[in-house]
Motif scaffolding. Structure first.
Motif, PDB file in Angstrom:
ATOM      1  N   UNK A  81      70.926 -21.652  34.113  1.00 35.95           N
ATOM      2  CA  UNK A  81      69.271 -21.852  34.222  1.00 35.95           C
ATOM      3  C   UNK A  81      68.951 -21.623  35.658  1.00 35.95           C
ATOM      4  N   UNK A  82      67.893 -20.634  35.807  1.00 35.55           N
ATOM      5  CA  UNK A  82      67.359 -19.917  36.930  1.00 35.55           C
ATOM      6  C   UNK A  82      66.104 -20.885  37.265  1.00 35.55           C
ATOM      7  N   UNK A  83      65.534 -21.191  36.396  1.00 42.41           N
ATOM      8  CA  UNK A  83      63.998 -21.994  36.863  1.00 42.41           C
ATOM      9  C   UNK A  83      63.796 -22.923  35.713  1.00 42.41           C
ATOM     10  N   UNK A  84      63.195 -24.058  35.981  1.00 35.62           N
ATOM     11  CA  UNK A  84      62.824 -24.912  34.888  1.00 35.62           C
ATOM     12  C   UNK A  84      61.281 -25.466  35.245  1.00 35.62           C
ATOM     13  N   UNK A  85      60.644 -25.823  34.162  1.00 36.94           N
ATOM     14  CA  UNK A  85      59.325 -26.299  34.433  1.00 36.94           C
ATOM     15  C   UNK A  85      59.159 -27.626  33.293  1.00 36.94           C
ATOM     16  N   UNK A  86      58.967 -28.505  33.734  1.00 37.37           N
ATOM     17  CA  UNK A  86      58.594 -29.778  32.694  1.00 37.37           C
ATOM     18  C   UNK A  86      57.121 -30.146  32.654  1.00 37.37           C
ATOM     19  N   UNK A  87      56.692 -30.623  31.438  1.00 39.74           N
ATOM     20  CA  UNK A  87      55.231 -30.983  31.301  1.00 39.74           C
ATOM     21  C   UNK A  87      55.620 -32.364  30.365  1.00 39.74           C
ATOM     22  N   UNK A  88      54.764 -33.390  30.997  1.00 35.25           N
ATOM     23  CA  UNK A  88      55.115 -34.811  30.304  1.00 35.25           C
ATOM     24  C   UNK A  88      54.182 -34.823  28.918  1.00 35.25           C
ATOM     25  N   UNK A  89      54.649 -35.479  27.988  1.00 36.60           N
ATOM     26  CA  UNK A  89      53.786 -35.813  26.712  1.00 36.60           C
ATOM     27  C   UNK A  89      53.022 -37.297  27.019  1.00 36.60           C
ATOM     28  N   UNK A  90      51.645 -37.142  26.874  1.00 36.84           N
ATOM     29  CA  UNK A  90      50.797 -38.338  27.362  1.00 36.84           C
ATOM     30  C   UNK A  90      50.832 -39.017  25.939  1.00 36.84           C
ATOM     31  N   UNK A  91      50.434 -38.286  24.755  1.00 34.70           N
ATOM     32  CA  UNK A  91      50.247 -39.012  23.558  1.00 34.70           C
ATOM     33  C   UNK A  91      50.282 -37.726  22.586  1.00 34.70           C
ATOM     34  N   UNK A  92      50.450 -38.111  21.230  1.00 31.13           N
ATOM     35  CA  UNK A  92      50.594 -37.222  20.317  1.00 31.13           C
ATOM     36  C   UNK A  92      49.142 -36.913  19.640  1.00 31.13           C
ATOM     37  N   UNK A  93      48.620 -35.633  19.625  1.00 35.58           N
ATOM     38  CA  UNK A  93      47.410 -35.378  19.083  1.00 35.58           C
ATOM     39  C   UNK A  93      47.189 -34.986  17.798  1.00 35.58           C
ATOM     40  N   UNK A  94      48.275 -33.990  17.447  1.00 32.68           N
ATOM     41  CA  UNK A  94      48.388 -33.810  16.048  1.00 32.68           C
ATOM     42  C   UNK A  94      49.958 -33.796  15.634  1.00 32.68           C
ATOM     43  N   UNK A  95      50.443 -34.747  14.742  1.00 31.83           N
ATOM     44  CA  UNK A  95      52.042 -35.136  14.521  1.00 31.83           C
ATOM     45  C   UNK A  95      52.403 -33.843  13.904  1.00 31.83           C
ATOM     46  N   UNK A  96      53.744 -33.705  13.944  1.00 33.26           N
ATOM     47  CA  UNK A  96      54.498 -32.552  12.935  1.00 33.26           C
ATOM     48  C   UNK A  96      53.960 -32.557  11.827  1.00 33.26           C
ATOM     49  N   UNK A  97      53.379 -31.345  11.123  1.00 32.13           N
ATOM     50  CA  UNK A  97      52.912 -31.367   9.849  1.00 32.13           C
ATOM     51  C   UNK A  97      53.419 -30.114   9.342  1.00 32.13           C
ATOM     52  N   UNK A  98      53.228 -29.888   7.895  1.00 32.38           N
ATOM     53  CA  UNK A  98      53.625 -28.581   7.345  1.00 32.38           C
ATOM     54  C   UNK A  98      52.925 -28.389   6.058  1.00 32.38           C
ATOM     55  N   UNK A  99      52.567 -29.525   5.704  1.00 34.32           N
ATOM     56  CA  UNK A  99      51.576 -29.343   4.186  1.00 34.32           C
ATOM     57  C   UNK A  99      50.145 -28.565   4.380  1.00 34.32           C
ATOM     58  N   UNK A 100      49.521 -28.993   5.488  1.00 31.60           N
ATOM     59  CA  UNK A 100      48.269 -28.021   5.578  1.00 31.60           C
ATOM     60  C   UNK A 100      48.469 -26.667   5.818  1.00 31.60           C
ATOM     61  N   UNK A 101      49.706 -26.059   6.224  1.00 25.97           N
ATOM     62  CA  UNK A 101      49.884 -24.751   6.793  1.00 25.97           C
ATOM     63  C   UNK A 101      50.284 -24.211   5.078  1.00 25.97           C
ATOM     64  N   UNK A 102      50.950 -25.089   4.306  1.00 21.38           N
ATOM     65  CA  UNK A 102      51.508 -24.533   3.120  1.00 21.38           C
ATOM     66  C   UNK A 102      50.361 -24.327   2.027  1.00 21.38           C
ATOM     67  N   UNK A 103      49.569 -25.342   2.041  1.00 20.81           N
ATOM     68  CA  UNK A 103      48.003 -25.529   1.116  1.00 20.81           C
ATOM     69  C   UNK A 103      46.938 -24.609   1.667  1.00 20.81           C
ATOM     70  N   UNK A 104      47.356 -23.885   2.895  1.00 18.16           N
ATOM     71  CA  UNK A 104      45.838 -23.090   3.510  1.00 18.16           C
ATOM     72  C   UNK A 104      45.737 -21.803   2.899  1.00 18.16           C
TER      73      UNK A 104
END
Length: 167
Positions: A129-152
């Motif tokens: 690992x040469x360099x790392x950057x982290x970003x904190x998760x504050x809240x979930x805006x869109x939860x993991x999902x697949x059905x909207x993509x499959x139905x689009x």
């Protein structure tokens, strides 16, 4: 690649909404024959569309509320080593090889900020690992999902044979 039709999408929707439903219940929910449910689920499983039958686990509900995304820039040709190093850290939930400024994107979860800091230090201790950057998760805006993509998109017409034929 498997083309999904309306029956497949209905089965996937019913299975997502009722993950513990058996074939008979899925048949009732989708209004298709039980044998159709069984053959469609087998076909989608064999094609990899249904990847597993594992329960969906919520790490935050299990006490790991501090989550972050971590991008890694790694040494040239060190992907296998970084993969081994990340797999050895239980707090690393997933990691993806990416394009762009960074080589790897990870999601980590911990019980506390001090544990997050220790996890980030452990990731950085990988010699690749040469360099790392982290970003904190504050809240979930869109939860993991697949059905909207499959139905689009356009679905393939149902393969179900007509109940009668004009003769």
């Amino acid at each position: 690649m498997l083309a999904l039709d309306q029956i497949d999408l209905a089965l996937l929707t019913a299975l997502t909404e009722h993950p513990r439903a058996g074939d008979l219940e899925l048949s009732r929910l989708t209004k298709v024959a039980r044998a159709t449910v069984q053959s469609r689920l087998r076909r989608m499983t064999e094609a990899g569309v249904i990847a597993d039958w594992d329960p969906t686990l919520d790490v935050a509900a299990a006490g790991f509320e501090v989550q972050a995304y971590v991008t890694l820039e790694i040494s040239q040709g060190a992907l296998d080593e970084v993969s081994r190093d990340l797999e050895a850290i239980p707090q690393v939930l997933e990691a993806y090889v990416t394009t762009g400024s960074y080589d790897v994107l990870c999601r980590v979860a911990t019980r506390s900020h001090p544990e997050l800091q220790a996890t980030l230090v452990r990731i950085d201790q990988s010699s690749s690992v040469v360099r790392s950057t982290s970003v904190m998760v504050l809240s979930v805006l869109v939860p993991p999902r697949v059905l909207p993509l499959l139905g689009s998109g356009e679905t393939v017409p149902s393969r179900r044979a007509p109940a009668y034929r004009k003769g």
